[in-house]
Every structure is written in C-alpha cells, then in structure tokens.
Design an enzyme around this catalytic site. Structure first.
Site, PDB file in Angstrom:
ATOM      1  N   ALA A   5      47.363  33.170  31.790  1.00 41.22           N
ATOM      2  CA  ALA A   5      47.016  32.038  30.926  1.00 41.22           C
ATOM      3  C   ALA A   5      45.652  32.258  30.286  1.00 41.22           C
ATOM      4  O   ALA A   5      45.485  32.064  29.065  1.00 41.22           O
ATOM      5  CB  ALA A   5      47.017  30.748  31.745  1.00 41.22           C
TER       6      ALA A   5
ATOM      7  N   GLU B  92      44.059  42.894  32.108  1.00 43.72           N
ATOM      8  CA  GLU B  92      44.818  43.106  33.345  1.00 43.72           C
ATOM      9  C   GLU B  92      45.123  41.735  33.897  1.00 43.72           C
ATOM     10  O   GLU B  92      44.222  41.043  34.373  1.00 43.72           O
ATOM     11  CB  GLU B  92      43.999  43.931  34.350  1.00 43.72           C
ATOM     12  CG  GLU B  92      43.751  45.364  33.946  1.00 43.72           C
ATOM     13  CD  GLU B  92      45.025  46.178  33.773  1.00 43.72           C
ATOM     14  OE1 GLU B  92      46.088  45.777  34.315  1.00 43.72           O
ATOM     15  OE2 GLU B  92      44.973  47.206  33.076  1.00 43.72           O
TER      16      GLU B  92
ATOM     17  N   CYS C 225      46.572  41.251  42.600  1.00 40.64           N
ATOM     18  CA  CYS C 225      47.493  41.180  41.460  1.00 40.64           C
ATOM     19  C   CYS C 225      48.760  41.974  41.767  1.00 40.64           C
ATOM     20  O   CYS C 225      49.853  41.575  41.374  1.00 40.64           O
ATOM     21  CB  CYS C 225      46.818  41.637  40.176  1.00 40.64           C
ATOM     22  SG  CYS C 225      46.026  43.231  40.276  1.00 40.64           S
TER      23      CYS C 225
END
Ligand code: ADP
Length: 466
Positions: free
Chosen positions: A221, A240, A274
């Site tokens: 976002a 990233e 991540c």
C-alpha cells in the site's frame, strides 16, 4: 539526548522528540531526535552539495571509506545488536546475526565496481557503456530488519557515487542513528544523512525534485503511494513490497524432519519477514500429522524478551502490527480451527505466541492477505496442478518454498510459481552478490547483486565514429 539526526556531517537534535518503545515491555526506553520538514530540506540540500565531490572520487577512494565504515560498525557490533533487540524485539542471537549481515553487505558492495564497458568495437565504430550515479537517493527502510534492510541500500548507493538520505521506520530508528553517529567521523559531510520522522516526511522525499531515486522496502500500500508521489518528478524507484509466500510440502516428506524446517520458515523474526512462509500447503494424506507436528513445535517454542538468551520468538515489533494481528486471530478463531496459540500472552509487551490454524477456507483473510506475524494457516491439497494454481492465485509474487526429499521433483514445480524467488528445501538464502526482486504487487526492480547496484546508476552509451 543520545540519538541524533545526521545532517551535513553534524549530529543534531531534532525539531521534535520521538519516544522509542521496547516491544517486549510496551514502554518507551529511549527518546530520539525527530526531524521536521525544514530539517529534511537541509539534509537534501547537504546531500546535493556533497554529490559533486563524492561522485568525483575514484572507486578505490569510496571503497576505502565504505570499508572503514564497515570496520567501525564491526568494532561496536555488540552495542548495535543489543540496541537492535531493544528497539525491534528479536532474540539477541538473531540481532547479532543481522548486524553481521549488515556489515557483510557493506563489504560486498564496496568491492563492486561499475567500469566503462566496451559494448561494440568494429571498423569505424566504438560503443561504450558508462554507469553514472543518479545524485541524491533516499533509502526508506522498514522495522522488521532495520540494519539488514539499510546497508544493502546505502552501500551500493554510496559506492556508485550517490549521496544518501536514510529514513528508518519511526518505531526502529535507533540502530540507523547509531550508524549515523559512526559514519559522521568517517564519511565527508552530506554524503550520508539520517533523518527520522514519525511517518510524516516520506512524501516530501518522494516528491522532492532534488531526490533522484527512492529505494523503499515496506508494504505494498505504501509502495503505491511512493510511486504516486514520485510520478511528477519521474523518480527512479526500487520497491521491495509485501509477500504472501506459499510453502508447498510434497507428499514424499518425512513429517518429523520437515515440520521444524517449515515452522522456522514461517516463524523466524516472529513471522515479520517479507519472505516468510505465509500459507502452508500440505498433501491431504499428510495433513493431520503435519498439522499436529507444527502445533507441537508452536507449543514448545520459547516466546519472550529477546534479551533473554533462551528466547526463540520475540514480541511483535509495534502496537499497530500487534493490533492488526489480533484482528487476524479473531478471524482465525471464527473461520478455522486454532490448534496452538491463538491468544496474546497475558503480560506487558506485544506478545503473540506462534499460532497454528487448520481447516481455514481459502478466502479467509489469513490466507489471502499478508499477516506478517506468527500466525500460520495450513491448507490441504490433492494434486500438484491444483496447489500451483492456488499458490499463484495471489496479488503477490515475492517468494515461495518447496519441501521434498527429492529436489529434482521440485524443480519443474518451482518453474511454474509466479514469483521472484523460489527456494527448494531451504529458505532465506539471499547472497548479497545475487539479485532478488518481487513479481506482481511484491515490487519493482531488484536489490542485491550487480543488478541491484546498477539501479543506483544511469546507463549512458557513448557511441563514437573512429
Ligand atoms: P507500515 O506498514 O509500518 O506503516 P509502510 O510499509 O507503510 O510501513 O512504510 C511506512 C514508511 O513509508 C514510512 O517511513 C513513511 O514515512 C513512508 N512513506 C509513507 N508515504 C510515503 C510516500 N508517499 N513516499 C515515500 N515514503 C512514504
């Protein structure tokens, strides 16, 4: 005040003060300088002034500075690691590992050069390629790996001749500020500036005409916002972003051998990675035993303050993420079957134990969205074709893992996964000299490796008639 901004070579107080919370207690343990927009302007102006001289140095001269910085961080590695645990929450051994990685990244990039390259040489023509630095670049880093996300941005930026504004996440600014303190005695004024905000100055950076590039690691976002605010100045971007990596367990595995490996892939850094395994796909035949084995591992894991050496899983890094995870937990209890964990620990700090959820539908948020925490949904599958479709049915495409006793069997499966990275029987092996980057909404461009380094440069072709 101990923790200061670094602007134009000076360690300075901020226009304001920011409290930094230890996530293991929920209490502020330090205060640091917080910049206002005027201080960010000063930092950008300083970086712009420093650029001509820094970019004019030879590779060897910049390399010496970067290696000196790596050595100076190394000399204070214990202090960095302890501070990292205090602000981030991770177990001390993992903080030590992260600091070691951050130093290694600086050394790896210090050795990378971008030389003039002959692309074509034929009678009458010579075509050369040069790579020039971009100017002032911004490194915006997240709170899950404050050190390990930082140096693989600033080191390639600096070695290629750029000057840098580094902006850490407001909940984990201190290790970046300590690096600024160390750098202030090594790098020329303005070459590296550290600016801390309270999530309010990012847009200024990405809109600024004197900032050539943003290297951002964070949520999808916010990545979209960075792109939007960078549009008017055609900002160069490396993004990233998020991931929702599938872990695919094949039907040939021995559950007791592989369950701990899958568990680790999901729970490292309390799942705040991540590339964490965020959806676990298990063949129907092994579903019950694998769920039970993962639940047993979750119950056995030692959750606690990262400063205690026995701790395996630390707290959630910040209150906002903690509350987001509590809403995922509500959904997991309502729509799935929680077989380990499931409720926050009854103690101060942001502690959520590893939580294993089975029999949860595919359209649950915990399966569709990125949880970024120690909540593991386990799903059953019946055929390889089916599991590949389900793994790829995501807006994200960061990574993924395949677990099998026969890696050759996994290779054609890996080739059909829509992501920038697939590991087979391993996880998070990310050599600094090889590139990685996300597919789909997981990012744009790459970091690490020569490709990542080159994203801090402009390619120029020089085409001569000779
Ligand atoms: P979190 O999920 O913790 O909110 P994000 O991934 O959203 O973290 O990233 C927040 C970071 O992005 C902050 O450092 C914030 O200042 C920065 N940021 C927010 N909006 C922009 C923007 N338009 N341009 C550049 N950076 C931004």
């Amino acid at each position: 005040m101990g923790y200061k901004l670094l602007i134009d070579g000076e360690l300075v107080n901020g226009a304001q003060i920011l409290d930094v919370i230890n996530p293991a207690t929920g209490e502020a343990f330090a205060a640091c300088a917080r910049a206002d927009a005027a201080q960010l302007e000063q930092a950008i102006a300083a970086a712009k002034r420093a650029f001509p001289a820094w970019s004019a140095l030879s590779h060897e001269q910049r390399r010496a500075k970067l290696l000196a910085l790596a050595d100076a961080v190394q000399a204070r590695a214990e202090e960095f690691a302890r501070l990292l645990t205090l602000e981030q929450g991770k177990p001390l051994a993992q903080a030590e590992h992260e600091v070691g990685g951050a130093i290694a990244a600086m050394r790896t990039f210090a050795d990378m050069d971008t030389q003039l390259k002959m692309l074509r040489e034929e009678p009458g023509t010579r075509i050369l390629q040069q790579r020039t630095p971009l100017g002032v670049v911004a490194a915006i880093t997240p709170w899950n790996f404050p050190m390990l996300m930082l140096t693989p941005k600033i080191a390639p930026a600096l070695i290629t001749g750029n000057t840098v504004i580094a902006k850490p996440a407001p909940t984990t600014p201190l290790t970046t500020m300590l690096l600024g303190e160390v750098a202030s005695t090594i790098l020329p004024p303005g070459v590296l500036n550290i600016v801390v905000d309270a999530n309010d100055l990012g847009g200024v950076l990405s809109r600024h005409p004197d900032v050539a590039k943003i290297s951002f690691t964070g949520s999808t976002a916010t990545g979209k916002k960075v792109m939007e605010s960078g549009a008017s100045t055609l900002k160069r971007l490396t993004l990233e972003l998020g991931g929702n990596d599938a872990a695919i367990v094949l039907d040939d595995v021995d559950v007791s051998t592989f369950a701990p490996r899958v568990f680790q892939a999901a729970m490292l850094n309390a799942g705040q990675v991540c590339f964490a395994a965020k959806r676990i796909y298990v063949p129907s035949r092994l579903y019950g035993p694998m769920c039970d084995a993962l639940a047993a591992l979750a119950r056995d894991a030692v959750v606690g303050d990262g400063l205690e050496r026995s701790t395996q899983i630390g707290p959630i890094q910040n209150q906002m993420q903690y509350e987001k995870l509590l809403s995922f937990l509500d959904e997991a209890r309502a729509r799935g079957k929680v077989i380990a964990g499931g409720a926050p620990l009854d103690r101060p700090g942001y502690f959520i134990p590893p939580t294993i959820v089975r029999d949860i539908p595919h359209d649950a948020r915990l399966v569709r969205e990125e949880q970024f925490g120690p909540l593991m949904p386990i799903l059953a599958y019946d055929s390889i074709d089916e599991v590949i479709v389900r793994a790829n049915d995501s807006e994200y495409g960061l990574g993924g893992t395949i677990w099998t006793t026969d890696p050759e069997r996994a290779l054609p499966i890996a080739q059909r996964i829509d992501s920038g990275m697939v590991w087979i029987n391993k996880h998070l092996d990310l050599p600094f000299d090889l590139p990685f980057g996300g597919a789909k909404s997981s990012g744009i461009g790459s970091e690490y490796g020569r490709e990542g380094l080159e994203e801090f440069t402009q390619r120029k072709l020089i085409n001569m008639a000779v």
